[in-house]
Design an enzyme around this catalytic site. Structure first.
Site, PDB file in Angstrom:
ATOM      1  N   ARG A   1      11.476  -2.062  -4.449  1.00  0.00           N
ATOM      2  CA  ARG A   1      11.123  -0.466  -4.462  1.00  0.00           C
ATOM      3  C   ARG A   1      11.220   0.254  -3.174  1.00  0.00           C
ATOM      4  O   ARG A   1      12.124   1.160  -3.682  1.00  0.00           O
ATOM      5  CB  ARG A   1       9.243  -0.310  -3.973  1.00  0.00           C
ATOM      6  CG  ARG A   1       8.908   0.002  -6.397  1.00  0.00           C
ATOM      7  CD  ARG A   1       7.094  -0.107  -5.430  1.00  0.00           C
ATOM      8  NE  ARG A   1       5.994  -0.049  -6.838  1.00  0.00           N
ATOM      9  CZ  ARG A   1       5.239  -0.221  -7.150  1.00  0.00           C
ATOM     10  NH1 ARG A   1       4.486  -0.734  -6.025  1.00  0.00           N
ATOM     11  NH2 ARG A   1       4.443  -0.602  -8.074  1.00  0.00           N
TER      12      ARG A   1
ATOM     13  N   ARG B   1       6.172  -3.858  -0.508  1.00  0.00           N
ATOM     14  CA  ARG B   1       5.341  -4.603  -1.365  1.00  0.00           C
ATOM     15  C   ARG B   1       5.957  -4.257  -3.229  1.00  0.00           C
ATOM     16  O   ARG B   1       6.981  -3.596  -2.807  1.00  0.00           O
ATOM     17  CB  ARG B   1       4.063  -4.349  -1.559  1.00  0.00           C
ATOM     18  CG  ARG B   1       3.375  -4.503  -3.046  1.00  0.00           C
ATOM     19  CD  ARG B   1       2.059  -3.848  -3.110  1.00  0.00           C
ATOM     20  NE  ARG B   1       1.425  -2.529  -3.688  1.00  0.00           N
ATOM     21  CZ  ARG B   1       1.979  -2.402  -4.184  1.00  0.00           C
ATOM     22  NH1 ARG B   1       2.155  -3.090  -5.706  1.00  0.00           N
ATOM     23  NH2 ARG B   1       2.136  -1.160  -4.972  1.00  0.00           N
TER      24      ARG B   1
ATOM     25  N   HIS C   1       7.400   4.934  -3.597  1.00  0.00           N
ATOM     26  CA  HIS C   1       8.003   4.383  -5.031  1.00  0.00           C
ATOM     27  C   HIS C   1       8.818   4.955  -5.869  1.00  0.00           C
ATOM     28  O   HIS C   1       9.154   6.451  -5.023  1.00  0.00           O
ATOM     29  CB  HIS C   1       6.301   4.817  -5.747  1.00  0.00           C
ATOM     30  CG  HIS C   1       6.659   4.099  -7.187  1.00  0.00           C
ATOM     31  ND1 HIS C   1       7.266   4.353  -8.159  1.00  0.00           N
ATOM     32  CD2 HIS C   1       5.665   3.431  -7.443  1.00  0.00           C
ATOM     33  CE1 HIS C   1       7.024   3.578  -8.977  1.00  0.00           C
ATOM     34  NE2 HIS C   1       6.182   2.448  -8.372  1.00  0.00           N
TER      35      HIS C   1
ATOM     36  N   GLY D   1     -13.167   0.665  -4.346  1.00  0.00           N
ATOM     37  CA  GLY D   1     -12.522  -0.058  -5.383  1.00  0.00           C
ATOM     38  C   GLY D   1     -12.295  -0.826  -5.278  1.00  0.00           C
ATOM     39  O   GLY D   1     -13.330  -1.797  -5.857  1.00  0.00           O
TER      40      GLY D   1
ATOM     41  N   PHE E   1       8.867  -6.911 -14.117  1.00  0.00           N
ATOM     42  CA  PHE E   1       8.548  -5.965 -13.085  1.00  0.00           C
ATOM     43  C   PHE E   1       9.786  -5.825 -11.822  1.00  0.00           C
ATOM     44  O   PHE E   1      10.170  -7.181 -11.762  1.00  0.00           O
ATOM     45  CB  PHE E   1       6.878  -5.756 -12.671  1.00  0.00           C
ATOM     46  CG  PHE E   1       5.914  -5.022 -12.422  1.00  0.00           C
ATOM     47  CD1 PHE E   1       5.971  -4.411 -13.860  1.00  0.00           C
ATOM     48  CD2 PHE E   1       5.733  -3.798 -11.264  1.00  0.00           C
ATOM     49  CE1 PHE E   1       4.900  -3.378 -14.302  1.00  0.00           C
ATOM     50  CE2 PHE E   1       5.225  -3.107 -11.718  1.00  0.00           C
ATOM     51  CZ  PHE E   1       4.418  -2.503 -12.652  1.00  0.00           C
TER      52      PHE E   1
ATOM     53  N   LEU F   1       2.305   9.076 -10.470  1.00  0.00           N
ATOM     54  CA  LEU F   1       3.222   8.978  -9.997  1.00  0.00           C
ATOM     55  C   LEU F   1       3.701   8.358 -11.919  1.00  0.00           C
ATOM     56  O   LEU F   1       3.280   8.541 -12.513  1.00  0.00           O
ATOM     57  CB  LEU F   1       2.556   7.061 -10.155  1.00  0.00           C
ATOM     58  CG  LEU F   1       3.058   5.579  -9.861  1.00  0.00           C
ATOM     59  CD1 LEU F   1       4.048   5.826  -9.046  1.00  0.00           C
ATOM     60  CD2 LEU F   1       2.188   4.864  -9.546  1.00  0.00           C
TER      61      LEU F   1
ATOM     62  N   LEU G   1      -2.209  -4.734  -7.201  1.00  0.00           N
ATOM     63  CA  LEU G   1      -3.650  -5.542  -7.666  1.00  0.00           C
ATOM     64  C   LEU G   1      -4.319  -6.845  -7.564  1.00  0.00           C
ATOM     65  O   LEU G   1      -5.074  -7.231  -7.472  1.00  0.00           O
ATOM     66  CB  LEU G   1      -3.964  -4.414  -9.005  1.00  0.00           C
ATOM     67  CG  LEU G   1      -4.118  -3.434  -9.923  1.00  0.00           C
ATOM     68  CD1 LEU G   1      -3.515  -3.355 -10.766  1.00  0.00           C
ATOM     69  CD2 LEU G   1      -4.711  -2.262  -9.179  1.00  0.00           C
TER      70      LEU G   1
ATOM     71  N   GLU H   1      -5.983  -2.849   0.290  1.00  0.00           N
ATOM     72  CA  GLU H   1      -4.963  -1.739   1.239  1.00  0.00           C
ATOM     73  C   GLU H   1      -5.448  -1.221   1.840  1.00  0.00           C
ATOM     74  O   GLU H   1      -4.204  -1.171   2.945  1.00  0.00           O
ATOM     75  CB  GLU H   1      -4.697  -0.654   0.048  1.00  0.00           C
ATOM     76  CG  GLU H   1      -2.994   0.306   0.211  1.00  0.00           C
ATOM     77  CD  GLU H   1      -3.018   1.330  -0.225  1.00  0.00           C
ATOM     78  OE1 GLU H   1      -2.097   2.045   0.350  1.00  0.00           O
ATOM     79  OE2 GLU H   1      -3.533   1.345  -1.497  1.00  0.00           O
TER      80      GLU H   1
ATOM     81  N   HIS I   1       3.644   5.915  -2.260  1.00  0.00           N
ATOM     82  CA  HIS I   1       2.677   5.114  -2.428  1.00  0.00           C
ATOM     83  C   HIS I   1       1.921   4.142  -2.085  1.00  0.00           C
ATOM     84  O   HIS I   1       0.742   4.356  -2.577  1.00  0.00           O
ATOM     85  CB  HIS I   1       4.187   4.426  -3.911  1.00  0.00           C
ATOM     86  CG  HIS I   1       3.146   4.074  -4.747  1.00  0.00           C
ATOM     87  ND1 HIS I   1       2.140   4.186  -5.407  1.00  0.00           N
ATOM     88  CD2 HIS I   1       3.222   2.429  -5.449  1.00  0.00           C
ATOM     89  CE1 HIS I   1       1.677   4.109  -6.370  1.00  0.00           C
ATOM     90  NE2 HIS I   1       2.511   2.194  -6.247  1.00  0.00           N
TER      91      HIS I   1
ATOM     92  N   ASP J   1      -9.516   6.556   5.721  1.00  0.00           N
ATOM     93  CA  ASP J   1     -10.359   6.930   6.786  1.00  0.00           C
ATOM     94  C   ASP J   1     -10.670   5.677   7.605  1.00  0.00           C
ATOM     95  O   ASP J   1     -11.670   5.523   8.694  1.00  0.00           O
ATOM     96  CB  ASP J   1     -11.731   7.640   5.983  1.00  0.00           C
ATOM     97  CG  ASP J   1     -11.344   8.159   5.520  1.00  0.00           C
ATOM     98  OD1 ASP J   1     -10.943   9.468   6.008  1.00  0.00           O
ATOM     99  OD2 ASP J   1     -11.802   8.585   4.369  1.00  0.00           O
TER     100      ASP J   1
ATOM    101  N   GLN K   1       5.096   2.500   1.884  1.00  0.00           N
ATOM    102  CA  GLN K   1       6.342   3.028   0.528  1.00  0.00           C
ATOM    103  C   GLN K   1       6.438   3.376  -0.431  1.00  0.00           C
ATOM    104  O   GLN K   1       5.368   4.589  -0.875  1.00  0.00           O
ATOM    105  CB  GLN K   1       5.466   1.590  -0.605  1.00  0.00           C
ATOM    106  CG  GLN K   1       6.176   1.037  -1.694  1.00  0.00           C
ATOM    107  CD  GLN K   1       5.689   0.088  -1.941  1.00  0.00           C
ATOM    108  OE1 GLN K   1       5.289  -0.039  -3.161  1.00  0.00           O
ATOM    109  NE2 GLN K   1       6.574  -1.260  -2.316  1.00  0.00           N
TER     110      GLN K   1
ATOM    111  N   GLY L   1     -13.138  -3.462  -2.458  1.00  0.00           N
ATOM    112  CA  GLY L   1     -14.567  -3.767  -2.264  1.00  0.00           C
ATOM    113  C   GLY L   1     -15.722  -3.768  -3.734  1.00  0.00           C
ATOM    114  O   GLY L   1     -16.919  -5.092  -3.293  1.00  0.00           O
TER     115      GLY L   1
ATOM    116  N   GLU M   1       5.543   1.506 -12.329  1.00  0.00           N
ATOM    117  CA  GLU M   1       7.161   0.639 -12.638  1.00  0.00           C
ATOM    118  C   GLU M   1       7.142   0.025 -13.671  1.00  0.00           C
ATOM    119  O   GLU M   1       8.347  -0.465 -14.466  1.00  0.00           O
ATOM    120  CB  GLU M   1       7.033  -0.010 -11.449  1.00  0.00           C
ATOM    121  CG  GLU M   1       8.319  -1.094 -11.149  1.00  0.00           C
ATOM    122  CD  GLU M   1       8.388  -1.451 -10.109  1.00  0.00           C
ATOM    123  OE1 GLU M   1       9.048  -2.570 -10.063  1.00  0.00           O
ATOM    124  OE2 GLU M   1       7.952  -0.803  -9.363  1.00  0.00           O
TER     125      GLU M   1
ATOM    126  N   GLY N   1     -15.879   1.250   0.564  1.00  0.00           N
ATOM    127  CA  GLY N   1     -15.103   1.786  -0.671  1.00  0.00           C
ATOM    128  C   GLY N   1     -15.420   0.908  -1.890  1.00  0.00           C
ATOM    129  O   GLY N   1     -15.852  -0.030  -1.902  1.00  0.00           O
TER     130      GLY N   1
END
Length: 575
Positions: A277, A389, A233, A12, A118, A243, A395, A378, A348, A212, A231, A15, A246, A10
């Site tokens: 949410r 969440r 959104h 992202g 938020f 998206l 993040l 995630e 989402h 995966d 979730q 990772g 928010e 991963g």
């Protein structure tokens, strides 16, 4: 056989942050990241609104305890509170660290990092880079991987986790370009493979978000935790589903029905558009179901409601939420400076995932661990989000727990030997698996089956759920699982055969979807994102527990683990 001290699946935020922490801790370690896309194309890059931390740049009254309480309340009290304490206590330090790496956060006039409101947060604590925050953070992390010499295998698909004797020993991976199969052995394996939004037909997730890593773990006998909590959104752009951040509501946008009414006053009067949410998504769904949705011609009774930013003015829209304007204009032709944006709930985020402890070690049970196997982001469930969440905490989880897991791995691999693996056995099995796909003379093309799966999950496991509806969905899923054996591939070659990867992804989605539905059917209460119309109340006496789901072709075994309550006593959730 390829070998590394650590292999991370991963590319992202979680990772990359883990890889960076490992090499910072011990530069002599040989660390590699493998991803089915280039890391810059990971779904983290799509995260828009921001990352929460109690920097107190805007609100001096904020505290990590307040952030922790907001997170636990938002989770409908299913989050593990020891994990939430770590998340919120370490938040400020990781933001400063990101800034020092070069992340270009938006600024206040005095030069400090800007923070905005938020949903579900009691203070203005969300740091941001306009509305492209994930993009800003991921680019700097990937640049730092190059600086520290981390090897990146991009556009390789991981087919299997090599797990034997309760020890993760490596992975089997497939190079999409030419079909090469390689076994990689490592002293530690980490999964940071993201979510599974593509199990549903309308999602903000990218095409690579097919669960995966979760499916590989489940197929290896590892439990997935709290998978019933998916979730929605509230503000997916109609009709495409991508998206609208928010951050737009954080800057003061209104949600408006066909009567021109800001209807959130009826659902969450103290928070209005900045309610959590799950509450906001159900409110929008109820407005649409009651006939107060809007048609494209502006008449009542349509499939969406309006997100209105016109009162913010062009300067604020273009400086604070430019990407939201751009997406609306590019995909639907809406100029948000002068027109309201059509939105409706879209899948989402996955609160559930591979069960881990607070060091990212993968669990086999409430107390058991898999030797050498870690997960974060995630794809994992350390349970800082519980049943729902809060925005700008995802993040934060990736960075805090990516860093923390990386630090744990760096310590774990010291003085460990590389494991023994029968390389040819795994290569032979992988080649046979691919050849069987190529040789199939089935009756069903893959794409209608994938669409049927996504339609099934959206129809039978959506915003509102009942036993009878989900039971029908379960029966449909069993039929789709059988039909998977009848698929055939149009492309019989080995070079850039994307159909092979898509066949593996479809298998992953089928596994994950069955676990979601089985877990949702069993939980007879409403909590967070899991809303049962036949059990509309939360039931702490019976269901204040995490779901651990064990997959097998014969069925799914569900076990329950207590929630860690260390700070806050569960109470009624009002906004």
């Amino acid at each position: 056989m390829r070998e590394h001290d650590v292999i991370i699946v991963g590319g992202g935020l979680a990772g990359c942050r883990a890889a960076l922490e490992i090499t910072r801790t011990n530069p002599t370690l040989n660390v590699a990241v493998v991803a089915k896309t280039h890391p810059i194309r990971s779904h983290s890059v799509a995260a828009q609104g921001g990352i929460a931390a109690t920097l107190k740049n805007v609100d001096r009254q904020d505290t990590w305890e307040a952030h922790a309480f907001d997170t636990v309340k938002g989770s409908d009290y299913l989050a593990d509170q020891d994990a939430v304490a770590i998340l919120t206590q370490e938040a400020s330090d990781v933001i400063i660290d990101l800034e020092h790496m070069g992340v270009l956060f938006s600024r206040l006039p005095d030069g400090k990092i800007a923070q905005r409101a938020f949903g579900g947060h009691s203070h203005r604590r969300t740091c941001y880079a306009a509305d492209k925050t994930g993009h800003a953070i991921l680019h700097e992390l990937v640049n730092n991987l190059r600086r520290y010499g981390v090897q990146v295998y991009d556009e390789w698909y991981v087919m299997q986790l090599v797990l034997s004797d309760n020890q993760a020993k490596g992975i089997v991976m497939y190079r999409i370009r030419d079909g090469l199969i390689e076994v990689v052995r490592a002293k530690a394996v980490m999964f940071a493979t993201g979510g599974y939004g593509r199990a549903f037909n309308t999602t903000s997730n990218d095409y690579a978000s097919t669960g995966d890593g979760l499916a590989m773990a489940a197929l290896a006998g590892i439990p997935l935790e709290d998978m019933e909590f998916v979730q929605f959104h509230p503000t997916g752009l109609y009709p495409v589903g991508v998206l609208i951040s928010e951050a737009v509501r954080g800057e003061g946008a209104y949600l408006v029905n066909s009567d021109g009414e800001r209807f959130m006053a009826s659902y969450a009067p103290s928070k209005m558009e900045l309610a959590p949410r799950d509450i906001t998504s159900r409110a929008i769904a109820r407005e649409i179901a009651a006939g107060r949705g809007i048609h494209p011609d502006g008449s009542a009774g349509g499939p969406f409601i309006h997100l209105d930013v016109r009162h913010l003015g062009e300067q604020k829209i273009m400086s604070r939420i430019p990407f939201a304007w751009e997406e609306s204009h590019r995909l639907t032709g809406i100029d948000a400076v002068h027109q309201p944006i059509p939105v409706r709930p879209t899948i989402h985020y996955s609160m559930g995932g591979i069960a881990t402890n607070t060091d990212g070690q993968v669990q086999t049970s409430a107390t058991g661990l898999v030797d050498g196997f870690f997960a974060a982001g995630e794809a994992a469930c350390v349970s800082v989000h519980g049943a729902n969440r809060l925005g700008s905490n995802s993040l934060l989880e990736c960075v805090v727990y990516g860093k923390r897991t990386g630090a744990a791995i760096a310590q774990f691999v010291q003085n460990r030997k590389l494991p023994e693996i029968d390389e040819q056995r795994y290569i032979k099995a992988a080649k046979a698996q691919i050849q069987s796909l190529l040789d199939r003379s089935g009756t069903m093309r893959m794409y209608p089956l994938r669409q049927a799966l996504q339609d099934c999950m959206s129809q039978y496991c959506g915003v509102f759920r009942t036993e009878s509806v989900m039971q029908q969905g379960w029966e449909n899923l069993q039929q789709l699982q059988q039909q998977y054996q009848q698929i055939y591939l149009d492309d019989k070659g080995k070079l850039w055969n994307s159909e092979i990867v898509e066949a593996f992804e479809l298998r992953s989605l089928l596994v994950v979807s069955q676990i979601i539905l089985a877990s949702a059917l069993k939980r007879q209460e409403s909590r967070g994102a899991h809303f049962r119309e036949d059990y509309p109340q939360r039931n702490d006496d019976r269901w204040l527990h995490h779901t651990f789901a064990y997959y097998s072709p014969q069925g799914i075994d569900l076990q329950y683990v207590p929630v860690n309550l260390t700070m806050f006593t569960p109470q009624e959730r009002k906004y």
